[in-house]
Design an enzyme around this catalytic site. Structure first.
Site, PDB file in Angstrom:
ATOM      1  N   ARG A 179       0.824  -1.234   0.000  1.00  0.00           N
ATOM      2  CA  ARG A 179       0.000   0.000   0.000  1.00  0.00           C
ATOM      3  C   ARG A 179       0.854   1.277   0.000  1.00  0.00           C
ATOM      4  O   ARG A 179       0.506   2.266   0.637  1.00  0.00           O
ATOM      5  CB  ARG A 179      -0.966   0.028   1.201  1.00  0.00           C
ATOM      6  CG  ARG A 179      -1.940  -1.105   1.231  1.00  0.00           C
ATOM      7  CD  ARG A 179      -2.947  -1.098   0.090  1.00  0.00           C
ATOM      8  NE  ARG A 179      -3.690  -2.330   0.093  1.00  0.00           N
ATOM      9  CZ  ARG A 179      -3.349  -3.420  -0.638  1.00  0.00           C
ATOM     10  NH1 ARG A 179      -2.326  -3.394  -1.467  1.00  0.00           N
ATOM     11  NH2 ARG A 179      -4.065  -4.510  -0.548  1.00  0.00           N
TER      12      ARG A 179
ATOM     13  N   SER B 107     -10.161   0.053   3.768  1.00  0.00           N
ATOM     14  CA  SER B 107      -9.334  -0.332   4.920  1.00  0.00           C
ATOM     15  C   SER B 107      -8.768   0.916   5.579  1.00  0.00           C
ATOM     16  O   SER B 107      -8.132   1.731   4.920  1.00  0.00           O
ATOM     17  CB  SER B 107      -8.180  -1.224   4.473  1.00  0.00           C
ATOM     18  OG  SER B 107      -8.685  -2.454   4.053  1.00  0.00           O
TER      19      SER B 107
ATOM     20  N   GLU C 118      -3.930   3.644   6.773  1.00  0.00           N
ATOM     21  CA  GLU C 118      -3.832   3.426   5.325  1.00  0.00           C
ATOM     22  C   GLU C 118      -4.565   4.570   4.607  1.00  0.00           C
ATOM     23  O   GLU C 118      -4.112   5.086   3.584  1.00  0.00           O
ATOM     24  CB  GLU C 118      -4.456   2.081   4.941  1.00  0.00           C
ATOM     25  CG  GLU C 118      -4.452   1.829   3.434  1.00  0.00           C
ATOM     26  CD  GLU C 118      -4.910   0.420   3.052  1.00  0.00           C
ATOM     27  OE1 GLU C 118      -4.611  -0.541   3.781  1.00  0.00           O
ATOM     28  OE2 GLU C 118      -5.577   0.302   2.007  1.00  0.00           O
TER      29      GLU C 118
HETATM   30  C1  LIG Z   1     -15.529  -0.281  -0.204  1.00  0.00           C
HETATM   31  C2  LIG Z   1     -14.045  -0.121  -0.416  1.00  0.00           C
HETATM   32  C3  LIG Z   1     -13.250  -1.226  -0.668  1.00  0.00           C
HETATM   33  C4  LIG Z   1     -11.875  -1.089  -0.888  1.00  0.00           C
HETATM   34  N1  LIG Z   1     -11.121  -2.198  -1.130  1.00  0.00           N
HETATM   35  C5  LIG Z   1      -9.797  -2.067  -1.396  1.00  0.00           C
HETATM   36  C6  LIG Z   1      -8.992  -3.213  -1.710  1.00  0.00           C
HETATM   37  O1  LIG Z   1      -9.448  -4.324  -1.750  1.00  0.00           O
HETATM   38  N2  LIG Z   1      -7.688  -3.009  -1.974  1.00  0.00           N
HETATM   39  C7  LIG Z   1      -7.123  -1.776  -1.951  1.00  0.00           C
HETATM   40  O2  LIG Z   1      -5.929  -1.666  -2.231  1.00  0.00           O
HETATM   41  N3  LIG Z   1      -7.853  -0.684  -1.636  1.00  0.00           N
HETATM   42  C8  LIG Z   1      -9.167  -0.798  -1.364  1.00  0.00           C
HETATM   43  N4  LIG Z   1      -9.908   0.306  -1.052  1.00  0.00           N
HETATM   44  C9  LIG Z   1      -9.230   1.611  -0.921  1.00  0.00           C
HETATM   45  C10 LIG Z   1      -9.171   2.436  -2.191  1.00  0.00           C
HETATM   46  O3  LIG Z   1     -10.177   2.057  -3.108  1.00  0.00           O
HETATM   47  C11 LIG Z   1      -7.797   2.316  -2.858  1.00  0.00           C
HETATM   48  O4  LIG Z   1      -6.768   2.788  -2.010  1.00  0.00           O
HETATM   49  C12 LIG Z   1      -7.725   3.112  -4.150  1.00  0.00           C
HETATM   50  O5  LIG Z   1      -6.547   2.776  -4.837  1.00  0.00           O
HETATM   51  C13 LIG Z   1      -7.785   4.626  -3.939  1.00  0.00           C
HETATM   52  O6  LIG Z   1      -8.003   5.225  -5.192  1.00  0.00           O
HETATM   53  P1  LIG Z   1      -8.776   6.625  -5.314  1.00  0.00           P
HETATM   54  O7  LIG Z   1      -8.789   6.989  -6.740  1.00  0.00           O
HETATM   55  O8  LIG Z   1     -10.086   6.553  -4.646  1.00  0.00           O
HETATM   56  O9  LIG Z   1      -7.789   7.573  -4.517  1.00  0.00           O
HETATM   57  P2  LIG Z   1      -8.138   8.646  -3.391  1.00  0.00           P
HETATM   58  O10 LIG Z   1      -8.810   7.965  -2.245  1.00  0.00           O
HETATM   59  O11 LIG Z   1      -8.833   9.804  -4.003  1.00  0.00           O
HETATM   60  O12 LIG Z   1      -6.673   9.078  -2.958  1.00  0.00           O
HETATM   61  C14 LIG Z   1      -5.824   8.149  -2.310  1.00  0.00           C
HETATM   62  C15 LIG Z   1      -4.385   8.632  -2.485  1.00  0.00           C
HETATM   63  O13 LIG Z   1      -4.041   8.514  -3.870  1.00  0.00           O
HETATM   64  C16 LIG Z   1      -3.536   9.762  -4.336  1.00  0.00           C
HETATM   65  N5  LIG Z   1      -3.884   9.910  -5.746  1.00  0.00           N
HETATM   66  C17 LIG Z   1      -5.100   9.803  -6.327  1.00  0.00           C
HETATM   67  N6  LIG Z   1      -5.002  10.011  -7.662  1.00  0.00           N
HETATM   68  C18 LIG Z   1      -3.686  10.250  -7.919  1.00  0.00           C
HETATM   69  C19 LIG Z   1      -2.934  10.540  -9.102  1.00  0.00           C
HETATM   70  N7  LIG Z   1      -3.511  10.646 -10.316  1.00  0.00           N
HETATM   71  N8  LIG Z   1      -1.606  10.723  -8.980  1.00  0.00           N
HETATM   72  C20 LIG Z   1      -0.983  10.644  -7.784  1.00  0.00           C
HETATM   73  N9  LIG Z   1      -1.651  10.379  -6.636  1.00  0.00           N
HETATM   74  C21 LIG Z   1      -2.979  10.173  -6.699  1.00  0.00           C
HETATM   75  C22 LIG Z   1      -4.197  10.813  -3.449  1.00  0.00           C
HETATM   76  O14 LIG Z   1      -3.437  12.011  -3.418  1.00  0.00           O
HETATM   77  C23 LIG Z   1      -4.191  10.089  -2.113  1.00  0.00           C
HETATM   78  O15 LIG Z   1      -2.934  10.209  -1.499  1.00  0.00           O
HETATM   79  C24 LIG Z   1     -11.285   0.197  -0.836  1.00  0.00           C
HETATM   80  C25 LIG Z   1     -12.092   1.322  -0.599  1.00  0.00           C
HETATM   81  C26 LIG Z   1     -13.448   1.172  -0.388  1.00  0.00           C
HETATM   82  C27 LIG Z   1     -14.292   2.390  -0.141  1.00  0.00           C
END
Ligand SMILES: Cc1cc2nc3c(=O)[nH]c(=O)nc-3n(C[C@H](O)[C@H](O)[C@H](O)COP(=O)(O)OP(=O)(O)OC[C@H]3O[C@@H](n4cnc5c(N)ncnc54)[C@H](O)[C@@H]3O)c2cc1C
Length: 306
Positions: free
Chosen positions: A179, A227, A297
């Site tokens: 992560r 998470s 996380e």
């Molecule tokens: C119901 C649910 C289930 C989930 N299950 C999982 C799972 O199984 N496995 C898992 O790994 N995660 C899981 N997650 C967490 C989440 O979906 C992941 O961490 C995902 O990768 C975050 O992506 P996001 O676009 O929503 O980023 P955001 O939540 O918007 O941002 C997260 C981070 O990424 C950075 N970021 C976003 N876009 C960019 C970009 N273009 N360039 C640089 N940095 C960027 C942001 O600055 C921030 O630091 C889950 C979340 C939920 C709500």
């Protein structure tokens, strides 16, 4: 609560900017928790050049943050000073390439990449169907599920740094670990190239259906941030939270999910402070119960309400 409006000043400085700049845009609606204050300036670039133009011309003292689908994010109640960037249409391309490769813009949802791979008979990317974020978030978080991780399938990513310089990062240069991505925090990823292997579309569809079924049974699917804490080496965060008696614990209008104790959920009227205080309370109780220091996380941005 609002920030001084610096949009007119920025527009005057950047006459060639094409994307929209908005002052005091509420960010709660862009997060899965549905809470949080405004961005001082909200920017949706038209494309990579537009993004680079803003970053090259933005005074160095103005901070920049990027958000994806907000599925692993708490935006604090006082909002986020500086410019918050959200990539949109110009970063949504997805292309199936030769040798079982897929190129995707980083605003694309992970599930769309999984679906495109399935349709093209490319195996190895089905795990993306269970992660509700964007490809940008997956790169930054090394998102993974059910045995697959972004680091296993990424060939290279492109990004733009705070000075507006673009470059590519090979998989090794991404510095991935659990992560975590080691590329400096100021880099905004714009595109990614993934490697899969030849697979059978029906078998991949069955794998995706199985992932969906498992998730629906085991996780809340709205008003959560996924998470909350990383698993300490050899441990499950949910178990430590459970053993410390925190399942169902409530602070204000934020609650530890009854379904999955490493997920926090928001109820009507919750604030970001409720979620963060709940998370910190859980951390303290786990520390007192088992001695483990849980590490967040979920990413937290912005300032507390004054
Ligand atoms: C119901 C649910 C289930 C989930 N299950 C999982 C799972 O199984 N496995 C898992 O790994 N995660 C899981 N997650 C967490 C989440 O979906 C992941 O961490 C995902 O990768 C975050 O992506 P996001 O676009 O929503 O980023 P955001 O939540 O918007 O941002 C997260 C981070 O990424 C950075 N970021 C976003 N876009 C960019 C970009 N273009 N360039 C640089 N940095 C960027 C942001 O600055 C921030 O630091 C889950 C979340 C939920 C709500």
């Amino acid at each position: 609560m609002s920030f001084p409006d610096i949009v007119p000043e920025l527009k005057a400085k950047m006459p060639e900017l094409r994307g929209r700049l908005l002052a005091n845009q509420p960010l709660g609606e862009f997060t899965w928790f549905r809470v949080g204050g405004p961005a001082q300036v909200f920017f949706m670039p038209e494309d990579e050049n537009d993004l680079a133009y803003l970053l090259q011309n933005l005074p160095a003292k103005i901070p920049v943050s990027v958000i994806g689908a907000g599925s692993n994010l708490i935006v604090r109640d006082g909002g986020v000073p500086g410019v918050v960037i959200r990539l949109g249409r110009g970063f949504n391309e997805i292309k199936v390439e030769a040798d079982n490769r897929i190129a995707a813009g980083t605003a694309m949802l992970d599930v769309m990449v999984a679906r495109a791979a399935q349709a093209a008979g490319i195996a190895g990317l089905a795990f993306f169907s269970g992660i509700p974020g964007t490809i940008g978030g997956a790169l930054r978080m090394n998102g993974g599920a059910y045995g697959g991780e972004t680091k296993d399938v990424l060939i290279e990513a492109r990004g733009v740094n705070r000075q507006g310089a673009m470059r590519s990062y090979s998989n090794a240069e991404m510095g991935f670990s659990y992560r975590h991505c080691g590329v400096p925090d100021d880099v905004i990823f714009t595109a990614a190239l993934f490697q899969g292997s030849k697979g059978d579309p029906e078998a991949i569809a069955a794998e995706m259906a199985s992932i969906k079924g498992k998730r629906e049974k085991s996780q809340p699917r709205n008003r959560t941030g996924g998470s909350t804490f990383k698993n300490p080496p050899g441990q499950s965060a949910w178990k430590l939270v459970d053993e410390a008696g925190c399942r169902g614990l409530k602070v204000g209008q934020a609650k530890v999910s009854e379904l999955h104790s490493n997920f926090l959920i928001t109820l009507d009227g919750a604030s970001a402070a409720d979620i963060e205080t709940l998370g910190e309370t859980v951390r303290q109780r786990v520390k007192a119960h088992s001695g483990f220091d849980l590490e967040w996380e979920i990413k937290r941005i912005g300032v507390a309400r004054a």
